[in-house]
Write a protein that holds these residues in place. Structure first.
Motif, PDB file in Angstrom:
ATOM      1  N   GLY A  78       0.811  -1.209   0.000  1.00 44.61           N
ATOM      2  CA  GLY A  78       0.000   0.000   0.000  1.00 44.61           C
ATOM      3  C   GLY A  78       0.845   1.260   0.000  1.00 44.61           C
ATOM      4  O   GLY A  78       0.510   2.250  -0.664  1.00 44.61           O
ATOM      5  N   VAL A  79       1.939   1.235   0.743  1.00 44.75           N
ATOM      6  CA  VAL A  79       2.838   2.390   0.781  1.00 44.75           C
ATOM      7  C   VAL A  79       3.432   2.639  -0.599  1.00 44.75           C
ATOM      8  O   VAL A  79       3.498   3.784  -1.071  1.00 44.75           O
ATOM      9  N   ARG A  80       3.861   1.567  -1.263  1.00 45.63           N
ATOM     10  CA  ARG A  80       4.426   1.710  -2.618  1.00 45.63           C
ATOM     11  C   ARG A  80       3.383   2.231  -3.598  1.00 45.63           C
ATOM     12  O   ARG A  80       3.670   3.110  -4.426  1.00 45.63           O
ATOM     13  N   LEU A  81       2.166   1.714  -3.488  1.00 44.01           N
ATOM     14  CA  LEU A  81       1.101   2.155  -4.391  1.00 44.01           C
ATOM     15  C   LEU A  81       0.786   3.631  -4.159  1.00 44.01           C
ATOM     16  O   LEU A  81       0.603   4.397  -5.110  1.00 44.01           O
ATOM     17  N   MET A  82       0.733   4.048  -2.890  1.00 50.05           N
ATOM     18  CA  MET A  82       0.456   5.448  -2.599  1.00 50.05           C
ATOM     19  C   MET A  82       1.546   6.357  -3.168  1.00 50.05           C
ATOM     20  O   MET A  82       1.258   7.455  -3.649  1.00 50.05           O
ATOM     21  N   ALA A  83       2.789   5.908  -3.113  1.00 44.92           N
ATOM     22  CA  ALA A  83       3.886   6.703  -3.679  1.00 44.92           C
ATOM     23  C   ALA A  83       3.676   6.902  -5.184  1.00 44.92           C
ATOM     24  O   ALA A  83       3.954   7.985  -5.725  1.00 44.92           O
ATOM     25  N   GLU A  84       3.182   5.870  -5.852  1.00 51.61           N
ATOM     26  CA  GLU A  84       2.904   5.986  -7.287  1.00 51.61           C
ATOM     27  C   GLU A  84       1.735   6.938  -7.542  1.00 51.61           C
ATOM     28  O   GLU A  84       1.789   7.777  -8.448  1.00 51.61           O
ATOM     29  N   LEU A  85       0.693   6.811  -6.740  1.00 54.90           N
ATOM     30  CA  LEU A  85      -0.493   7.646  -6.952  1.00 54.90           C
ATOM     31  C   LEU A  85      -0.206   9.118  -6.701  1.00 54.90           C
ATOM     32  O   LEU A  85      -0.790   9.993  -7.338  1.00 54.90           O
ATOM     33  N   ARG A  86       0.706   9.401  -5.775  1.00 54.18           N
ATOM     34  CA  ARG A  86       1.028  10.794  -5.454  1.00 54.18           C
ATOM     35  C   ARG A  86       1.763  11.494  -6.588  1.00 54.18           C
ATOM     36  O   ARG A  86       1.905  12.720  -6.581  1.00 54.18           O
ATOM     37  N   GLN A  87       2.241  10.737  -7.569  1.00 55.33           N
ATOM     38  CA  GLN A  87       2.898  11.342  -8.725  1.00 55.33           C
ATOM     39  C   GLN A  87       1.895  11.803  -9.770  1.00 55.33           C
ATOM     40  O   GLN A  87       2.260  12.495 -10.728  1.00 55.33           O
ATOM     41  N   LEU A  88       0.631  11.434  -9.587  1.00 56.07           N
ATOM     42  CA  LEU A  88      -0.408  11.767 -10.561  1.00 56.07           C
ATOM     43  C   LEU A  88      -1.157  13.019 -10.126  1.00 56.07           C
ATOM     44  O   LEU A  88      -1.193  13.365  -8.948  1.00 56.07           O
ATOM     45  N   SER A  89      -1.776  13.684 -11.085  1.00 54.70           N
ATOM     46  CA  SER A  89      -2.288  15.039 -10.838  1.00 54.70           C
ATOM     47  C   SER A  89      -3.797  15.164 -10.738  1.00 54.70           C
ATOM     48  O   SER A  89      -4.298  16.172 -10.232  1.00 54.70           O
ATOM     49  N   THR A  90      -4.545  14.182 -11.245  1.00 56.37           N
ATOM     50  CA  THR A  90      -6.005  14.298 -11.231  1.00 56.37           C
ATOM     51  C   THR A  90      -6.623  13.031 -10.643  1.00 56.37           C
ATOM     52  O   THR A  90      -6.022  11.955 -10.652  1.00 56.37           O
ATOM     53  N   ALA A  91      -7.866  13.177 -10.189  1.00 53.84           N
ATOM     54  CA  ALA A  91      -8.589  12.024  -9.650  1.00 53.84           C
ATOM     55  C   ALA A  91      -8.787  10.959 -10.724  1.00 53.84           C
ATOM     56  O   ALA A  91      -8.748   9.755 -10.432  1.00 53.84           O
TER      57      ALA A  91
END
Length: 216
Positions: A186-199
């Motif tokens: 989950g931590v790794r996935l969140m790190a990936e999602l935080r690189q994205l800009s829109t919902a």
């Protein structure tokens, strides 16, 4: 809580009732709609008054009843580190937090489409709340529709939520997802999602990842 702080007699009657019930089983008390430290301190002061009144009357109660707050206002999310010093646990009310964070009335058909649990601002708020709870050594839970959606289970695990509250039909689906996941994923996935800009970008990435996991 804003109403009860103005209607003190009613508030203290409720507090005394909860305290009396605590003598018969394990209870916790949670104050809703907290927006600042002054409110939680006022609530705790009335709780102490209620304890003293019961003690003077010789009525049993749990003197160590855990006290927490519902975080559902943006102001509470922004000062979660200050609030964490005042309480024993957090519970995040996502339905209201998302609505207030994005200035969206879910009941208004003209703007309901803007209600986006994966909006970067919402994820940032959840991250701040969980980080503050972890630093303070207190538990943090979540209630609301987001907690019961298996699509979000892995990222909620990554955030560090200890408890998820949901309706009963959602329990087996969320349980299944969590049993095959580790917080590190989950931590790794969140790190990936935080690189994205829109919902929308975040949703597409998350759906691909969770779809791959469900197929496996």
């Amino acid at each position: 809580v804003r109403f009860l702080l103005k209607e003190v007699r009613l508030f203290k009657a409720q507090l005394r009732a909860i305290l009396r019930a605590s003598a018969h089983g394990q209870l916790r008390i949670m104050f809703p709609m907290i927006s600042g430290v002054a409110e939680i301190r006022a609530c705790k002061a009335y709780l102490e008054e209620a304890k003293m009144e019961l003690a003077a009357a010789g009525i049993a109660f749990d003197p160590k009843l855990p006290v927490g707050i519902m975080i559902e206002t943006p102001s509470a999310a922004m000062i979660a580190d200050l609030l964490a010093r005042e309480v024993d646990f957090f519970s995040v009310g996502t339905n209201d937090l998302i609505q207030y964070c994005l200035a969206v009335d879910r009941g208004n058909e003209h703007v309901a489409y803007l209600y986006e649990p994966l909006h970067p601002a919402v994820l940032s708020a959840l991250g701040m709340i969980c980080a503050a709870a972890e630093r303070a050594g207190i538990e943090v839970g979540m209630c609301g529709e987001m907690a019961g959606d298996p699509l979000y289970s892995l990222i909620l695990l990554g955030f560090g939520f200890h408890e998820l509250s949901m309706n009963s039909p959602s329990i087996p689906r969320v349980k299944k997802g969590l049993r095959h996941s580790a917080r590190e994923d989950g931590v790794r996935l969140m790190a990936e999602l935080r690189q994205l800009s829109t919902a929308q970008e975040i949703a597409r990435h998350l759906e691909r990842e969770m779809g791959r996991r469900w197929r496996a």
